[in-house]
Design a protein around this motif. Structure first.
Motif, short mmCIF file in Angstrom:
data_model
loop_
_atom_site.label_atom_id
_atom_site.label_comp_id
_atom_site.label_asym_id
_atom_site.label_seq_id
_atom_site.Cartn_x
_atom_site.Cartn_y
_atom_site.Cartn_z
N ASN A 1 0.82 -1.22 0.00
CA ASN A 1 0.00 0.00 0.00
C ASN A 1 0.85 1.27 0.00
O ASN A 1 0.33 2.37 -0.07
CB ASN A 1 -1.00 0.00 1.16
N LYS A 2 2.18 1.08 0.11
CA LYS A 2 3.16 2.15 -0.10
C LYS A 2 3.13 3.24 0.96
O LYS A 2 3.71 4.32 0.77
CB LYS A 2 3.03 2.74 -1.51
N LEU A 3 2.48 2.94 2.11
CA LEU A 3 2.50 3.87 3.24
C LEU A 3 2.87 3.11 4.51
O LEU A 3 2.22 2.13 4.86
CB LEU A 3 1.13 4.54 3.43
N SER A 4 3.91 3.58 5.18
CA SER A 4 4.23 3.04 6.50
C SER A 4 3.43 3.80 7.55
O SER A 4 2.45 4.47 7.22
CB SER A 4 5.74 3.16 6.75
N SER A 5 3.85 3.76 8.79
CA SER A 5 3.05 4.37 9.85
C SER A 5 2.92 5.88 9.72
O SER A 5 1.92 6.45 10.14
CB SER A 5 3.63 4.02 11.23
N GLY A 6 3.92 6.53 9.12
CA GLY A 6 3.82 7.98 9.01
C GLY A 6 4.34 8.57 7.73
O GLY A 6 4.13 9.75 7.44
N HIS A 7 5.02 7.75 6.92
CA HIS A 7 5.65 8.26 5.71
C HIS A 7 5.51 7.25 4.58
O HIS A 7 5.30 6.06 4.83
CB HIS A 7 7.14 8.55 5.96
N PRO A 8 5.64 7.69 3.33
CA PRO A 8 5.66 6.74 2.22
C PRO A 8 6.76 5.70 2.44
O PRO A 8 7.89 6.03 2.77
CB PRO A 8 5.94 7.62 1.00
N THR A 9 6.41 4.43 2.23
CA THR A 9 7.32 3.33 2.52
C THR A 9 8.67 3.51 1.83
O THR A 9 9.73 3.35 2.44
CB THR A 9 6.70 2.00 2.07
N ASN A 10 8.64 3.85 0.56
CA ASN A 10 9.87 3.91 -0.22
C ASN A 10 10.69 5.17 0.03
O ASN A 10 11.80 5.30 -0.49
CB ASN A 10 9.57 3.74 -1.71
N GLU A 11 10.17 6.09 0.85
CA GLU A 11 10.97 7.22 1.31
C GLU A 11 11.72 6.85 2.58
O GLU A 11 12.74 7.47 2.91
CB GLU A 11 10.10 8.45 1.55
N VAL A 12 11.20 5.87 3.31
CA VAL A 12 11.88 5.41 4.53
C VAL A 12 13.06 4.52 4.13
O VAL A 12 14.21 4.81 4.44
CB VAL A 12 10.90 4.64 5.43
N ILE A 13 12.78 3.42 3.44
CA ILE A 13 13.78 2.58 2.78
C ILE A 13 13.16 2.09 1.49
O ILE A 13 12.11 1.45 1.50
CB ILE A 13 14.22 1.38 3.65
N ASN A 14 13.80 2.38 0.39
CA ASN A 14 13.23 2.06 -0.92
C ASN A 14 13.26 0.56 -1.18
O ASN A 14 14.32 -0.07 -1.11
CB ASN A 14 14.01 2.79 -2.01
N LEU A 15 12.11 -0.02 -1.49
CA LEU A 15 12.01 -1.45 -1.78
C LEU A 15 12.22 -1.78 -3.25
O LEU A 15 12.43 -2.94 -3.61
CB LEU A 15 10.63 -1.97 -1.35
N GLU A 16 12.12 -0.79 -4.08
CA GLU A 16 12.19 -1.04 -5.52
C GLU A 16 13.62 -1.35 -5.99
O GLU A 16 14.57 -0.85 -5.39
CB GLU A 16 11.64 0.18 -6.27
N PRO A 17 13.74 -2.18 -7.03
CA PRO A 17 12.67 -2.85 -7.78
C PRO A 17 12.26 -4.14 -7.10
O PRO A 17 12.96 -5.16 -7.17
CB PRO A 17 13.31 -3.12 -9.14
N ILE A 18 11.11 -4.13 -6.41
CA ILE A 18 10.70 -5.25 -5.58
C ILE A 18 10.44 -6.51 -6.39
O ILE A 18 10.77 -7.63 -5.97
CB ILE A 18 9.46 -4.86 -4.73
N ARG A 19 9.87 -6.36 -7.58
CA ARG A 19 9.59 -7.54 -8.41
C ARG A 19 10.90 -8.23 -8.80
O ARG A 19 11.01 -9.46 -8.73
CB ARG A 19 8.79 -7.13 -9.64
#
Length: 275
Positions: A172-190
């Motif tokens: 869903n690309k949102l952590s508890s307070g910030h966009p997930t990929n701004e905290v630690i980028n998961l991409e390219p996740i696939r």
């Protein structure tokens, strides 16, 4: 087996249950529960038979989204909706994270992020050795992917060729307070999942037909685990909640409750017209 339209109606009803629960209790992780409820509804309704001793197992690694599990267990008549106002209260059977001692149909006590997937891995190893025909579904959050234990478990599942393990990322690309990929980028996740030797399926996690096709595809995969990257929306289905970080965890006012229920009633009418 229930078809997509039936499951969409059940999922919408489950959204009402989630809203009711969090509103009555005055607290709860509502946004993440709404992002996973379509996935959990499909799995519990079509893949889990609680009457069987050796059955499909479901591990909610992102345990704070447990209102979604309670909603579906209410649909199954395993818990009574009269308990919803006690959610997260002292001595309630509906704790703020899944707890197997109070509800045996909950397959894992989770809460510390990163640990649930390791539990699912262990279950899958045992089922594989015992020759069980049933799968283990592990549903984790994208923010949870920032835990090191997740990557250790991902490597182990691929090493042991656990084709009975289906790992679902609630992206869903949102952590508890910030966009997930701004905290630690998961991409390219696939690409990362493919490099770990997973069978990768990417879907719209709110499209029931895509969910059912992905679950069916996973049943035919051999010699490797499957990962379903489910692109979802935090707060899905509620106009003022979607993609708003506040709704990671928050109670609802009377006015917010009325708006949320109106949104879901309108959605139900649309679904019924399409049946």
């Amino acid at each position: 087996m229930k078809e997509a339209k039936q499951l969409e109606l059940i999922a919408n009803h489950n959204r009402k249950r989630i809203i009711e629960m969090v509103y009555r209790a005055g607290v709860g992780h509502v946004g993440g529960a709404l992002s996973v409820i379509d996935l959990l509804t499909a799995i519990y309704e079509n893949e889990v038979d609680f009457n069987e001793e050796d059955r499909t197992r479901v591990v909610l690694s992102k345990g704070h989204a447990v209102p979604a599990v309670y909603a579906e267990l209410a649909e199954k008549k395993i818990i009574d909706e009269s308990l919803f106002p006690t959610f997260r209260q002292v001595n309630s059977h509906l704790q703020g994270h899944p707890y197997t001692c109070d509800i045996p149909q909950v397959d894992a006590t989770t809460g510390l992020l990163g640990q649930g997937f390791s539990m699912a891995l262990g279950m899958a190893v045992v089922k594989k050795r015992e020759g069980s025909k049933y799968k283990v579904y592990a549903l984790a959050g994208d923010g949870e992917m920032q835990e090191g234990q997740m990557w250790e478990a991902l490597m182990a599942a691929a090493h042991y060729k656990l084709d009975n393990l289906v790992y679902i990322i609630d992206y869903n690309k949102l952590s508890s307070g910030h966009p997930t990929n701004e905290v630690i980028n998961l991409e390219p996740i696939r690409d990362k999942m493919a490099a770990f030797r997973y069978h990768v399926v990417e879907i719209d996690g709110h499209n029931m037909e895509q969910i059912l096709l992905a679950l069916e595809e996973a049943k035919h995969v051999k010699e490797m685990p499957t990962v379903i990257i489910a692109n979802t929306t935090k707060g899905k289905g509620i106009s003022f909640m979607e993609n708003v970080p506040k709704w990671h965890s928050s109670g609802l006012t009377d006015e917010e409750y009325e708006i949320a229920m109106k949104d879901l009633n309108v959605r139900e009418e649309v679904l019924l017209r399409g049946v």
